[in-house]
Scaffold this motif. Structure first.
Motif, PDB file in Angstrom:
ATOM      1  N   PHE A 104       0.880  -1.248   0.015  1.00  0.00           N
ATOM      2  CA  PHE A 104       0.019   0.059   0.176  1.00  0.00           C
ATOM      3  C   PHE A 104       0.921   1.091   0.124  1.00  0.00           C
ATOM      4  CE2 PHE A 104      -1.726   3.354   2.667  1.00  0.00           C
ATOM      5  CZ  PHE A 104      -2.919   3.618   1.860  1.00  0.00           C
ATOM      6  N   ILE A 105       1.928   1.209   0.818  1.00  0.00           N
ATOM      7  CA  ILE A 105       2.811   2.422   0.982  1.00  0.00           C
ATOM      8  C   ILE A 105       3.427   2.731  -0.341  1.00  0.00           C
ATOM      9  CG2 ILE A 105       4.934   3.381   1.926  1.00  0.00           C
ATOM     10  CD1 ILE A 105       2.617   3.536   3.857  1.00  0.00           C
ATOM     11  N   HIS A 106       3.901   1.482  -0.983  1.00  0.00           N
ATOM     12  CA  HIS A 106       4.782   1.500  -2.300  1.00  0.00           C
ATOM     13  C   HIS A 106       3.992   2.107  -3.442  1.00  0.00           C
ATOM     14  CE1 HIS A 106       7.784  -1.391  -0.577  1.00  0.00           C
ATOM     15  NE2 HIS A 106       8.205  -0.051  -0.386  1.00  0.00           N
ATOM     16  N   LYS A 107       2.439   1.962  -3.293  1.00  0.00           N
ATOM     17  CA  LYS A 107       1.689   2.118  -4.438  1.00  0.00           C
ATOM     18  C   LYS A 107       1.472   3.481  -4.398  1.00  0.00           C
ATOM     19  CE  LYS A 107      -0.599  -2.114  -5.589  1.00  0.00           C
ATOM     20  NZ  LYS A 107      -1.862  -2.958  -5.674  1.00  0.00           N
ATOM     21  N   LEU A 108       1.121   4.046  -3.019  1.00  0.00           N
ATOM     22  CA  LEU A 108       0.966   5.393  -2.841  1.00  0.00           C
ATOM     23  C   LEU A 108       1.984   6.093  -3.057  1.00  0.00           C
ATOM     24  CD1 LEU A 108      -1.400   7.371  -1.969  1.00  0.00           C
ATOM     25  CD2 LEU A 108      -0.709   6.715   0.496  1.00  0.00           C
ATOM     26  N   GLN A 109       3.309   5.671  -2.885  1.00  0.00           N
ATOM     27  CA  GLN A 109       4.513   6.531  -2.965  1.00  0.00           C
ATOM     28  C   GLN A 109       4.495   6.841  -4.857  1.00  0.00           C
ATOM     29  OE1 GLN A 109       7.266   4.073  -1.045  1.00  0.00           O
ATOM     30  NE2 GLN A 109       8.170   5.836  -0.363  1.00  0.00           N
ATOM     31  N   ILE A 155       2.170   9.492  -5.727  1.00  0.00           N
ATOM     32  CA  ILE A 155       2.519  10.714  -5.218  1.00  0.00           C
ATOM     33  C   ILE A 155       3.902  11.384  -6.371  1.00  0.00           C
ATOM     34  CG2 ILE A 155       3.758  12.156  -3.484  1.00  0.00           C
ATOM     35  CD1 ILE A 155       0.848  11.112  -2.876  1.00  0.00           C
ATOM     36  N   GLU A 156       4.681  10.618  -6.605  1.00  0.00           N
ATOM     37  CA  GLU A 156       5.606  10.686  -7.385  1.00  0.00           C
ATOM     38  C   GLU A 156       5.086  11.163  -8.944  1.00  0.00           C
ATOM     39  OE1 GLU A 156       8.204   7.238  -7.759  1.00  0.00           O
ATOM     40  OE2 GLU A 156       8.607   7.586  -5.622  1.00  0.00           O
ATOM     41  N   MET A 157       3.979  10.540  -9.231  1.00  0.00           N
ATOM     42  CA  MET A 157       3.539  11.005 -10.711  1.00  0.00           C
ATOM     43  C   MET A 157       2.813  12.298 -10.392  1.00  0.00           C
ATOM     44  SD  MET A 157       1.775   6.965 -11.367  1.00  0.00           S
ATOM     45  CE  MET A 157       0.709   7.750 -12.744  1.00  0.00           C
ATOM     46  N   PRO A 180      -1.792  21.001  -0.925  1.00  0.00           N
ATOM     47  CA  PRO A 180      -0.395  21.313  -0.281  1.00  0.00           C
ATOM     48  C   PRO A 180      -0.029  19.966   0.245  1.00  0.00           C
ATOM     49  CG  PRO A 180      -2.084  22.919   0.339  1.00  0.00           C
ATOM     50  CD  PRO A 180      -2.660  21.785  -0.554  1.00  0.00           C
ATOM     51  N   VAL A 181      -0.554  19.105   0.944  1.00  0.00           N
ATOM     52  CA  VAL A 181      -0.162  17.774   1.563  1.00  0.00           C
ATOM     53  C   VAL A 181       0.261  16.842   0.625  1.00  0.00           C
ATOM     54  CG1 VAL A 181      -1.005  15.925   2.915  1.00  0.00           C
ATOM     55  CG2 VAL A 181      -1.794  18.213   3.487  1.00  0.00           C
ATOM     56  N   LEU A 182      -0.445  16.693  -0.551  1.00  0.00           N
ATOM     57  CA  LEU A 182      -0.184  16.036  -1.497  1.00  0.00           C
ATOM     58  C   LEU A 182       1.131  16.332  -2.271  1.00  0.00           C
ATOM     59  CD1 LEU A 182      -1.074  13.521  -3.332  1.00  0.00           C
ATOM     60  CD2 LEU A 182      -2.223  15.423  -4.741  1.00  0.00           C
TER      61      LEU A 182
END
Length: 808
Positions: free
Chosen positions: A724-729, A732-734, A785-787
């Motif tokens: 889950f963390i890696h997919k969310l990362q 965010i990078e995209m 801003p958080v994103l």
């Protein structure tokens, strides 16, 4: 005779206002009956001071002829020996010059009397804008002795505390003074005064609602420096005969405030970065602390040498830390010639020992008394000009070698057969480390185990065993068997221990060491076994000193300001790290110590190496503590660079990487920290004093930490998965890679889908806490801003924390 008159001038100046200290300790019913000159006189008689000193304490003010105590206390009514009359006038002139505009338009004629008023922090006067803004004037230092680390607090919180504090401080001062009275000299008295009068206001009037902001200690110290420099200038440049001091009335010469009788002398050591940081990783942690301490001892020894060779006094040392110093000297031909000679001598020694690595730049500019005391004077301007002078000289360092020692500079070098595995310098003989690194490793080891450093007398150095030699002065961490071999004791831990047996000087080593080896330090990290590197420094420091005090830039205030900064980094900060073990960002409540090594801290900056997680948490601890120390002043801030590094990296790579990040923070408008390559304002990291503007990195990590459990230097996942963390990362990078936000909102449906699947999964298991967790995190991530700024660093920190852990 020369030493006798010097001692009398200095002791008279350092004690001339001791009655103000006594006055604050009196019961209210007695205060109205006495003036501080009378109180000082009676105390001086009681402790057995000389007639000259007693008279200087009693009569260092001019009173109006209609004053009822004119005959007994006024300078003008004194009818005694000429040399005592000259001494009184010298102390009066120096007192007024030191005070400058600190007392408004007159201590005795304006404002209202507040004997129990606290000392307002010097930071309150700083403003980098056009007007005085920043800290509110209702702040005072806590009613604590300096060794107990007082902070700036709201004045209302200290109401009623100062009266008892002043009484208690005077009682302890008297007790300690008795132990050194028979051995009284400038250095012993300076240390005692610093201990007990650095938190005492210089004057007792509250003028225009403004609390006093100059400490009695800095007033006394600068008075002594001005008095001795004035005496030297008058006797050497005007009289050319010291005997005239004893038989001529020198009032006109003493009170001349337009003559440039002073020199402001500045020194700056070039090559610090190369000397400390250009190392490989092998044994680097052992040697770098020794190297850092060596440079501090080098600057201390250089300043001591200048004081001795120029016949200055230690009160003349305005500031000495962070590789730089400022001194006040008399503007005499002898002093100027000696300064040039000493600069050459010191740099020749440095060249012989370290080649072209270290160079001491030295510059000076003249000042008159008006410059030191008046807002229209040029003290701040000259302070800034000297900074520029030093910068130019450092750009042309070693020029004299080209003309005077060309053969030394360009003679053929010996063939280098072997390089030191630590610093890369040539190694002579057996082994793989150069002699310098071996010495630095041993210096760092002994420093960690020692509380005192003994400077040996020159004539005793050959017989006594020394640990280190600096500029032909020898030092030992072990007390010599023969006490007569000791010149001075440097106090590394118990900083205000005054001794009748030896001269003592506080010399805080800024020591905080968690682990000596890089690999063992990395092993203490939570999850990811990596190091964290942190570099921090005070923003706009040059501007703060050159223009920050506006029309309040007196000599005493600049001295106070520089000393407060240095004390924070050298004394407050290491002890704060010992006492405050917190994890405001990683939320690891199981941590038992701050796993960091403070490599250097002093002047206005610091460098530390620790576990990646401790270094990150400590960054906020230091920033928040510094802001508290300065009263949350809006113009006083820190910028920081933080990097995660492998223990096998060469040390210079680690230092350079952190330096690059620190520059990113500066380029972000300062008052920032750059982490993982991303500069963020500190208010995006966490909040100070509950002054919340929007979500912070701590807020995001606080939510994520609900899904973690810390055990044995690991973070175990309780709710979400690493996947889950890696997919969310990735999402965010995209988002952050796209230059056009409007074309990238399609990422939100993917984020929604990712969270919906997780919520559905935990709902089926009726895991309400997990549902709440995902909903809180999702509501945060929907805010741009958080994103954009916070979620990336938060997920990377989480990823590092759970390395090596397992999902339950």
């Amino acid at each position: 005779m020369k030493n006798a008159i010097k001692n009398k001038i200095l002791i008279s100046a350092l004690l001339h206002d001791i009655g103000k200290f006594i006055y604050r300790a009196l019961e209210p019913e007695f205060q109205k009956n006495y003036r501080h000159q009378e109180l000082g006189r009676e105390w001086a008689k009681k402790v057995g001071l000389s007639e000259e000193i007693i008279t200087a304490i009693e009569r260092h003010h001019r009173l109006r002829k209609d004053d009822k105590k004119y005959e007994k206390l006024s300078l003008d009514s004194f009818e005694g020996p000429t040399h005592i009359s000259n001494l009184i006038k010298l102390i009066d002139f120096s007192d007024n010059t030191s005070s400058g505009m600190e007392r408004g338009d007159g201590e005795d004629e304006s404002g209202h009397f507040r004997v129990d008023a606290g000392l307002q922090p010097i930071f309150s006067n700083i403003s980098l804008g056009e007007e005085l803004t920043g800290m509110q004037p209702s702040l005072v230092w806590e009613a604590k002795n300096i060794k107990d680390r007082p902070y700036a607090v709201e004045a209302d919180k200290e109401l009623g505390k100062y009266s008892f504090f002043y009484k208690n401080q005077w009682k302890m001062f008297e007790e300690e003074f008795r132990t050194i009275a028979e051995y009284l000299d400038e250095e012993r008295l300076l240390l005692l005064l610093q201990k007990y009068t650095m938190q005492i206001p210089e004057y007792t009037r509250v003028i225009g609602g403004q609390l006093p902001d100059t400490s009695l200690y800095h007033h006394l110290k600068t008075t002594a420096a001005i008095a001795w420099c004035s005496y030297r200038y008058i006797t050497e440049e005007k009289l050319h005969d010291e005997n005239k001091w004893y038989n001529e009335d020198l009032e006109k010469l003493i009170y001349s405030d337009k003559e440039e009788r002073f020199l402001l002398v500045a020194g700056d050591l070039s090559g610090i970065q190369s000397f400390i940081y250009t190392l490989t990783s092998d044994d680097a942690l052992k040697t770098v602390k020794g190297r850092s301490f060596y440079l501090e001892l080098l600057m201390e020894t250089a300043v001591q040498r200048l004081v001795e060779e120029l016949n200055l006094c230690y009160s003349s040392v305005i500031y000495n830390s962070g590789g730089g110093f400022y001194l006040l000297a008399p503007n005499t031909k002898t002093v100027i010639e000696t300064l040039e000679k000493e600069k050459r001598w010191i740099n020749d020694k440095l060249h012989k020992e370290f080649g072209l690595t270290l160079y001491l730049a030295l510059s000076f500019r003249p000042l008159n008394a008006f410059d030191l005391k008046d807002p229209e004077g040029k003290l701040q301007e000259v302070w800034g000009q000297l900074k520029e002078d030093l910068g130019k000289e450092k750009g042309q360092k070693w020029n004299y070698l080209l003309t005077e020692k060309y053969d030394v500079l360009f003679k053929p070098q010996k063939e280098i057969r072997k390089e030191c595995i630590i610093c890369g310098q040539p190694v002579e003989g057996e082994g793989d480390r150069c002699l310098s690194c071996i010495k630095m490793i041993e210096l760092g080891r002994k420093l960690a185990e020692s509380s005192e450093l003994y400077q040996l007398k020159r004539e005793s150095a050959k017989n006594a065993e020394a640990d280190i030699e600096v500029l032909e002065r020898h030092y030992s961490f072990t007390e010599p068997e023969n006490k007569n071999d000791i010149e001075k004791v440097f106090l590394l831990k118990d900083l205000w221990k005054v001794s009748k047996d030896f001269k003592t000087k506080n010399f805080p080593a800024a020591g905080y060491v968690s682990q000596k080896e890089f690999n063992e330090l990395a092993d203490q990290a939570t999850g990811f076994k990596k190091l964290g590197i942190l570099r921090m420094d005070v923003d706009h420091l040059g501007a703060i000193f050159s223009r920050g005090l506006k029309n309040k830039a007196t000599f005493a205030r600049l001295s106070d300001l520089s000393e407060r900064f240095n004390l924070y980094f050298k004394y407050y900060l290491p002890r704060m790290l010992e006492e405050r073990v917190e994890a405001p960002l990683t939320h690891n409540t199981k941590r038992k110590e701050n796993a960091v090594n403070l490599i250097y801290s002093g002047g206005d900056d610091l460098f530390l190496v620790g576990t990646w997680d401790s270094a990150l948490d400590v960054a906020w601890l230091i920033y928040s503590d510094f802001k508290k120390y300065t009263g949350y002043h809006s113009d006083l801030s820190l910028s920081a660079g933080y990097v995660v590094a492998d223990e096998k990296w060469a040390f210079y790579r680690i230092a350079d990487a952190a330096g690059d990040e620190e520059r990113k923070a500066k380029d972000n408008g300062r008052d920032s920290i750059s982490i993982f390559g991303q500069p963020l304002k500190w208010n995006r990291i966490n909040v100070l004093k509950e002054e919340r503007e929007s979500e912070t990195l701590k807020d995001v990590l606080s939510v994520i930490s609900q899904g973690l459990e810390f055990k044995d230097r690991r973070a175990f996942i309780k709710i979400f998965s690493k996947n889950f963390i890696h997919k969310l990362q990735q999402l965010i990078e995209m988002w952050n890679e796209s230059k056009k936000r409007e074309e990238n909102y399609w990422i939100f449906p993917q984020i929604y889908y990712l969270f919906a699947r997780e919520i559905e999964s935990v709902s089926e298991r009726n895991n309400r806490s997990a549902v709440s967790f995902y909903k809180q995190l999702f509501s945060m991530i929907l805010k741009e801003p958080v994103l954009e700024e916070l979620m990336g660093p938060a997920l990377l920190i989480t990823d590092y924390l759970v390395r090596g852990g397992e999902s339950e």
